[in-house]
Design a protein around this motif. Structure first.
Motif, PDB file in Angstrom:
ATOM      1  N   UNK A  51      49.600  31.178  44.180  1.00  0.00           N
ATOM      2  CA  UNK A  51      49.275  32.224  45.153  1.00  0.00           C
ATOM      3  C   UNK A  51      47.967  32.897  44.754  1.00  0.00           C
ATOM      4  N   UNK A  52      46.853  32.402  45.286  1.00  0.00           N
ATOM      5  CA  UNK A  52      45.542  32.952  44.937  1.00  0.00           C
ATOM      6  C   UNK A  52      45.303  34.309  45.583  1.00  0.00           C
ATOM      7  N   UNK A  53      46.153  34.698  46.530  1.00  0.00           N
ATOM      8  CA  UNK A  53      45.974  35.995  47.185  1.00  0.00           C
ATOM      9  C   UNK A  53      46.323  37.149  46.249  1.00  0.00           C
ATOM     10  N   UNK A  54      46.899  36.824  45.081  1.00  0.00           N
ATOM     11  CA  UNK A  54      47.242  37.858  44.109  1.00  0.00           C
ATOM     12  C   UNK A  54      46.095  38.150  43.149  1.00  0.00           C
ATOM     13  N   UNK A  55      44.921  37.617  43.403  1.00  0.00           N
ATOM     14  CA  UNK A  55      43.758  37.876  42.539  1.00  0.00           C
ATOM     15  C   UNK A  55      43.473  39.371  42.474  1.00  0.00           C
ATOM     16  N   UNK A  56      42.943  39.802  41.348  1.00  0.00           N
ATOM     17  CA  UNK A  56      42.650  41.222  41.155  1.00  0.00           C
ATOM     18  C   UNK A  56      41.505  41.699  42.035  1.00  0.00           C
ATOM     19  N   UNK A  57      40.552  40.813  42.278  1.00  0.00           N
ATOM     20  CA  UNK A  57      39.385  41.128  43.106  1.00  0.00           C
ATOM     21  C   UNK A  57      39.243  40.037  44.154  1.00  0.00           C
ATOM     22  N   UNK A  58      39.053  40.437  45.409  1.00  0.00           N
ATOM     23  CA  UNK A  58      38.870  39.480  46.494  1.00  0.00           C
ATOM     24  C   UNK A  58      37.583  39.827  47.237  1.00  0.00           C
ATOM     25  N   UNK A  59      36.714  38.818  47.406  1.00  0.00           N
ATOM     26  CA  UNK A  59      35.407  39.024  48.036  1.00  0.00           C
ATOM     27  C   UNK A  59      35.299  38.113  49.250  1.00  0.00           C
ATOM     28  N   UNK A  61      32.817  36.935  52.683  1.00  0.00           N
ATOM     29  CA  UNK A  61      31.533  36.931  53.370  1.00  0.00           C
ATOM     30  C   UNK A  61      31.653  36.162  54.672  1.00  0.00           C
ATOM     31  N   UNK A  62      31.193  36.761  55.765  1.00  0.00           N
ATOM     32  CA  UNK A  62      31.188  36.116  57.074  1.00  0.00           C
ATOM     33  C   UNK A  62      32.606  35.653  57.430  1.00  0.00           C
ATOM     34  N   UNK A  63      32.802  34.357  57.714  1.00  0.00           N
ATOM     35  CA  UNK A  63      34.155  33.886  58.025  1.00  0.00           C
ATOM     36  C   UNK A  63      35.122  34.209  56.894  1.00  0.00           C
ATOM     37  N   UNK A  64      34.608  34.240  55.663  1.00  0.00           N
ATOM     38  CA  UNK A  64      35.433  34.592  54.523  1.00  0.00           C
ATOM     39  C   UNK A  64      35.926  36.025  54.570  1.00  0.00           C
ATOM     40  N   UNK A  65      35.175  36.906  55.254  1.00  0.00           N
ATOM     41  CA  UNK A  65      35.633  38.292  55.384  1.00  0.00           C
ATOM     42  C   UNK A  65      36.853  38.364  56.296  1.00  0.00           C
ATOM     43  N   UNK A  66      36.866  37.535  57.342  1.00  0.00           N
ATOM     44  CA  UNK A  66      38.056  37.458  58.190  1.00  0.00           C
ATOM     45  C   UNK A  66      39.242  36.945  57.385  1.00  0.00           C
ATOM     46  N   UNK A  67      39.003  35.910  56.603  1.00  0.00           N
ATOM     47  CA  UNK A  67      40.075  35.314  55.809  1.00  0.00           C
ATOM     48  C   UNK A  67      40.640  36.290  54.785  1.00  0.00           C
ATOM     49  N   UNK A  68      39.773  37.050  54.093  1.00  0.00           N
ATOM     50  CA  UNK A  68      40.294  37.978  53.080  1.00  0.00           C
ATOM     51  C   UNK A  68      41.103  39.094  53.725  1.00  0.00           C
ATOM     52  N   UNK A  69      40.680  39.530  54.919  1.00  0.00           N
ATOM     53  CA  UNK A  69      41.448  40.556  55.623  1.00  0.00           C
ATOM     54  C   UNK A  69      42.797  40.016  56.054  1.00  0.00           C
ATOM     55  N   UNK A  70      42.838  38.735  56.379  1.00  0.00           N
ATOM     56  CA  UNK A  70      44.101  38.119  56.791  1.00  0.00           C
ATOM     57  C   UNK A  70      45.049  37.933  55.613  1.00  0.00           C
ATOM     58  N   UNK A  71      44.554  37.412  54.510  1.00  0.00           N
ATOM     59  CA  UNK A  71      45.440  37.066  53.397  1.00  0.00           C
ATOM     60  C   UNK A  71      45.894  38.277  52.594  1.00  0.00           C
ATOM     61  N   UNK A  72      45.220  39.419  52.762  1.00  0.00           N
ATOM     62  CA  UNK A  72      45.644  40.633  52.057  1.00  0.00           C
ATOM     63  C   UNK A  72      46.593  41.475  52.898  1.00  0.00           C
ATOM     64  N   UNK A  73      46.956  40.977  54.070  1.00  0.00           N
ATOM     65  CA  UNK A  73      47.967  41.639  54.887  1.00  0.00           C
ATOM     66  C   UNK A  73      49.349  41.212  54.376  1.00  0.00           C
ATOM     67  N   UNK A  74      50.378  41.662  55.059  1.00  0.00           N
ATOM     68  CA  UNK A  74      51.745  41.304  54.648  1.00  0.00           C
ATOM     69  C   UNK A  74      52.131  39.901  55.110  1.00  0.00           C
ATOM     70  N   UNK A  75      51.264  39.253  55.876  1.00  0.00           N
ATOM     71  CA  UNK A  75      51.557  37.925  56.406  1.00  0.00           C
ATOM     72  C   UNK A  75      51.264  36.859  55.359  1.00  0.00           C
ATOM     73  N   UNK A  76      52.196  35.976  55.099  1.00  0.00           N
ATOM     74  CA  UNK A  76      52.007  34.937  54.090  1.00  0.00           C
ATOM     75  C   UNK A  76      51.020  33.879  54.584  1.00  0.00           C
TER      76      UNK A  76
END
Length: 275
Positions: A51-59, A61-76
């Motif tokens: 589970x990489x979403x448990x990383x201490x720091x998440x960064x 960029x661009x499409x990656x910003x959408x992804x980080x907002x998604x994976x840090x929600x309560x949705x698996x």
């Protein structure tokens, strides 16, 4: 009132560690396809027991910003992927926007040609960012509130939660007026939706208050250097101009970097409603 954080390799270093394990997950750009690819990889790792979403720091960029907002929600991650795979793009004959859902049509090919010309004429990376920002400010979209509203709505519907997570998460963008890279986090006074919309704004400048921002990928596609510890400190950097030494120990963090170059460079809001 909001503030964004200037990229700064120097920051206050207290010798402590906010994140004991020092792990970081860095997600880069790639357009709509890139977002789906990132979620797919993360979901695959999750199913395999990592589970990489448990990383201490998440960064992000661009499409990656959408992804980080998604994976840090309560949705698996697996549910996020299932939602992506279940999506059926609606059939339409014209872009959706304000005039009965219509927005200006800016062919991606023309935008890519314009972007290539700017890159070719730039003296260095900083000059390229300034030129990109100036070009974005000149477009109709920079002054068209309907495009801004539609783009924000497009981003918002992709996010399971519109609240910043409690863990450290950084979203990158570039100031369209100055060309300076900036970072948003939960303490920036900027809504998560706006931070993501700014980080994904390619082809026009996204407004947050009196400021305008363009895609964070114009600085770097992944901005992984934000996960690196800073060996020095600066008395002038201030509490908000944090750098890597505020994000972990004074040694290179363990980081996972994912990016996808499978998107269309310079996609505009009308060209990537699902970005």
């Amino acid at each position: 009132m909001h503030h964004s954080l200037q990229f700064n390799s120097e920051t206050t270093a207290d010798g402590g560690s906010e994140h004991p394990s020092g792990t970081a997950l860095v997600l880069g750009g790639g357009g709509s396809a890139g977002n789906a690819w990132l979620i797919g990889v993360i979901a695959g790792l999750f199913e395999a027991g990592l589970d990489v979403t448990e990383a201490d720091l998440i960064i992000g960029t661009s499409a990656g910003s959408t992804a980080v907002a998604q994976i840090t929600s309560a949705t698996q991650p697996t549910e996020l992927l299932a939602n992506i795979l279940a999506e059926v793009p609606p059939l339409r004959t014209a872009p959706v926007g304000s005039n009965r859902g219509r927005v200006p049509n800016r062919p991606s090919v023309n935008h890519m040609e314009k972007t290539s010309a700017i890159i070719g004429a730039a003296e260095d990376a900083a000059d390229m960012r300034r030129r990109m920002g100036a070009a974005a400010l000149e477009t109709d979209g920079a002054a068209d509130s309907s495009v801004q509203t539609q783009w924000r709505a497009t981003v918002a519907v992709r996010l399971p939660s519109q609240r910043w997570p409690q863990r450290r998460m950084l979203i990158t963008a570039v100031d369209a007026h100055t060309g300076e890279p900036v970072v948003f986090d939960r303490d920036s006074g900027v809504d998560l939706v706006d931070a993501v919309a700014a980080s994904c704004a390619s082809g026009f400048a996204y407004s947050i208050g009196d400021s305008r921002y363009i895609d964070g990928g114009y600085r770097r596609n992944e901005n992984a250097d934000l996960a690196e510890p800073s060996p020095s400190s600066s008395p002038n950097s201030g509490a908000d101009a944090y750098g890597p030494s505020r994000l972990g120990r004074r040694q290179r963090q363990n980081s996972a970097h994912l990016s996808c170059n499978c998107g269309v460079a310079g996609e505009t809001p009308s060209a990537r409603q699902n970005a």
